[in-house]
Scaffold this motif. Structure first.
Motif, PDB file in Angstrom:
ATOM      1  N   PRO A 149     -16.881  -1.145   3.637  1.00  0.00           N
ATOM      2  CA  PRO A 149     -16.745   0.311   3.754  1.00  0.00           C
ATOM      3  C   PRO A 149     -15.792   0.703   4.887  1.00  0.00           C
ATOM      4  O   PRO A 149     -15.663  -0.012   5.885  1.00  0.00           O
ATOM      5  CB  PRO A 149     -18.168   0.785   4.080  1.00  0.00           C
ATOM      6  N   ILE A 150     -15.157   1.849   4.731  1.00  0.00           N
ATOM      7  CA  ILE A 150     -14.229   2.366   5.740  1.00  0.00           C
ATOM      8  C   ILE A 150     -14.921   2.452   7.104  1.00  0.00           C
ATOM      9  O   ILE A 150     -14.341   2.090   8.126  1.00  0.00           O
ATOM     10  CB  ILE A 150     -13.687   3.748   5.324  1.00  0.00           C
ATOM     11  N   GLN A 151     -16.156   2.912   7.127  1.00  0.00           N
ATOM     12  CA  GLN A 151     -16.878   3.046   8.396  1.00  0.00           C
ATOM     13  C   GLN A 151     -17.002   1.700   9.106  1.00  0.00           C
ATOM     14  O   GLN A 151     -16.867   1.619  10.323  1.00  0.00           O
ATOM     15  CB  GLN A 151     -18.262   3.635   8.136  1.00  0.00           C
ATOM     16  N   ARG A 198      -0.893   6.541   6.142  1.00  0.00           N
ATOM     17  CA  ARG A 198      -1.248   7.734   6.923  1.00  0.00           C
ATOM     18  C   ARG A 198      -2.763   7.881   7.023  1.00  0.00           C
ATOM     19  O   ARG A 198      -3.294   8.257   8.073  1.00  0.00           O
ATOM     20  CB  ARG A 198      -0.633   8.973   6.287  1.00  0.00           C
ATOM     21  N   TYR A 199      -3.446   7.604   5.924  1.00  0.00           N
ATOM     22  CA  TYR A 199      -4.910   7.695   5.921  1.00  0.00           C
ATOM     23  C   TYR A 199      -5.525   6.710   6.914  1.00  0.00           C
ATOM     24  O   TYR A 199      -6.433   7.072   7.657  1.00  0.00           O
ATOM     25  CB  TYR A 199      -5.462   7.448   4.512  1.00  0.00           C
ATOM     26  N   GLY A 247      -8.868   6.368  11.758  1.00  0.00           N
ATOM     27  CA  GLY A 247      -9.212   5.551  12.915  1.00  0.00           C
ATOM     28  C   GLY A 247      -9.294   4.072  12.610  1.00  0.00           C
ATOM     29  O   GLY A 247     -10.025   3.339  13.270  1.00  0.00           O
ATOM     30  N   LEU A 248      -8.542   3.622  11.624  1.00  0.00           N
ATOM     31  CA  LEU A 248      -8.582   2.213  11.234  1.00  0.00           C
ATOM     32  C   LEU A 248      -7.515   1.371  11.910  1.00  0.00           C
ATOM     33  O   LEU A 248      -7.499   0.156  11.741  1.00  0.00           O
ATOM     34  CB  LEU A 248      -8.430   2.075   9.707  1.00  0.00           C
ATOM     35  N   VAL A 296       0.854  -1.183   0.000  1.00  0.00           N
ATOM     36  CA  VAL A 296       0.000   0.000   0.000  1.00  0.00           C
ATOM     37  C   VAL A 296       0.893   1.236   0.000  1.00  0.00           C
ATOM     38  O   VAL A 296       2.078   1.159   0.323  1.00  0.00           O
ATOM     39  CB  VAL A 296      -0.978   0.034   1.204  1.00  0.00           C
ATOM     40  N   SER A 297       0.330   2.368  -0.349  1.00  0.00           N
ATOM     41  CA  SER A 297       1.131   3.586  -0.418  1.00  0.00           C
ATOM     42  C   SER A 297       1.354   4.186   0.967  1.00  0.00           C
ATOM     43  O   SER A 297       0.623   3.889   1.920  1.00  0.00           O
ATOM     44  CB  SER A 297       0.429   4.612  -1.312  1.00  0.00           C
ATOM     45  N   VAL A 298       2.343   5.035   1.053  1.00  0.00           N
ATOM     46  CA  VAL A 298       2.608   5.791   2.275  1.00  0.00           C
ATOM     47  C   VAL A 298       1.368   6.608   2.615  1.00  0.00           C
ATOM     48  O   VAL A 298       0.962   6.695   3.779  1.00  0.00           O
ATOM     49  CB  VAL A 298       3.855   6.683   2.086  1.00  0.00           C
TER      50      VAL A 298
END
Length: 145
Positions: free
Chosen positions: A80-82, A38-39, A44-45, A32-34
């Motif tokens: 989903p991210i949530q 950071r994301y 909050g993952l 995965v990218s840097v």
């Protein structure tokens, strides 16, 4: 101690440095990218705060790499991210919330199974069209369609 057990049968991502890995090395090893790393932290993952050096640089350890693996697999299946955030909260809270984790994973599994069924139907159409075209070539028929 948090139990992640990220990897079923795929190739392991190992942190062989006791001091941890830089964000660039963690990104390279996890695929995965840097920016994504950071994301994940901002969104909050993550299940534990990412370690930092005295100068404030992130250092990723085995638990972090295992968790990134989990997150990327869940995202790849369309979670989903949530929902990943909620799952991360449950894992970070420790034992005692397994029924909620099971409910979350069962709901996602049902969505993945439905997507797989749709993909299999689409694949069947592709196979059918290939059979038609190969059959036409075999008998020398060049009609369109």
């Amino acid at each position: 101690m948090l139990e992640v057990n990220a990897r079923p049968a795929s190739g392991p991502v190992r942190c062989d440095n006791p001091d941890g890995l830089s964000i660039g090395e963690a990104a390279r090893r996890t695929g995965v990218s840097v920016h994504t790393l950071r994301y994940y932290e901002r969104a909050g993952l993550v299940i534990t705060p990412v370690d930092r050096t005295a100068s404030g640089r992130r250092r990723y350890h085995q638990l972090d790499l295992d968790w990134i693996f989990v997150c990327t697999r869940l995202r790849a299946t369309g979670m989903p991210i949530q929902t990943i955030r909620r799952y991360a909260e449950l894992v970070a809270a420790g034992n005692g919330n397994e029924p909620e984790r099971i409910a979350l994973m069962e709901a996602h599994r049902a969505e993945v199974v439905a997507k797989l069924a749709e993909i299999q139907e689409n694949l069947a159409l592709i196979e059918h069209k290939l059979d038609i075209y190969r059959g036409r070539i075999a008998v020398g028929d060049r009609r369109p369609g």
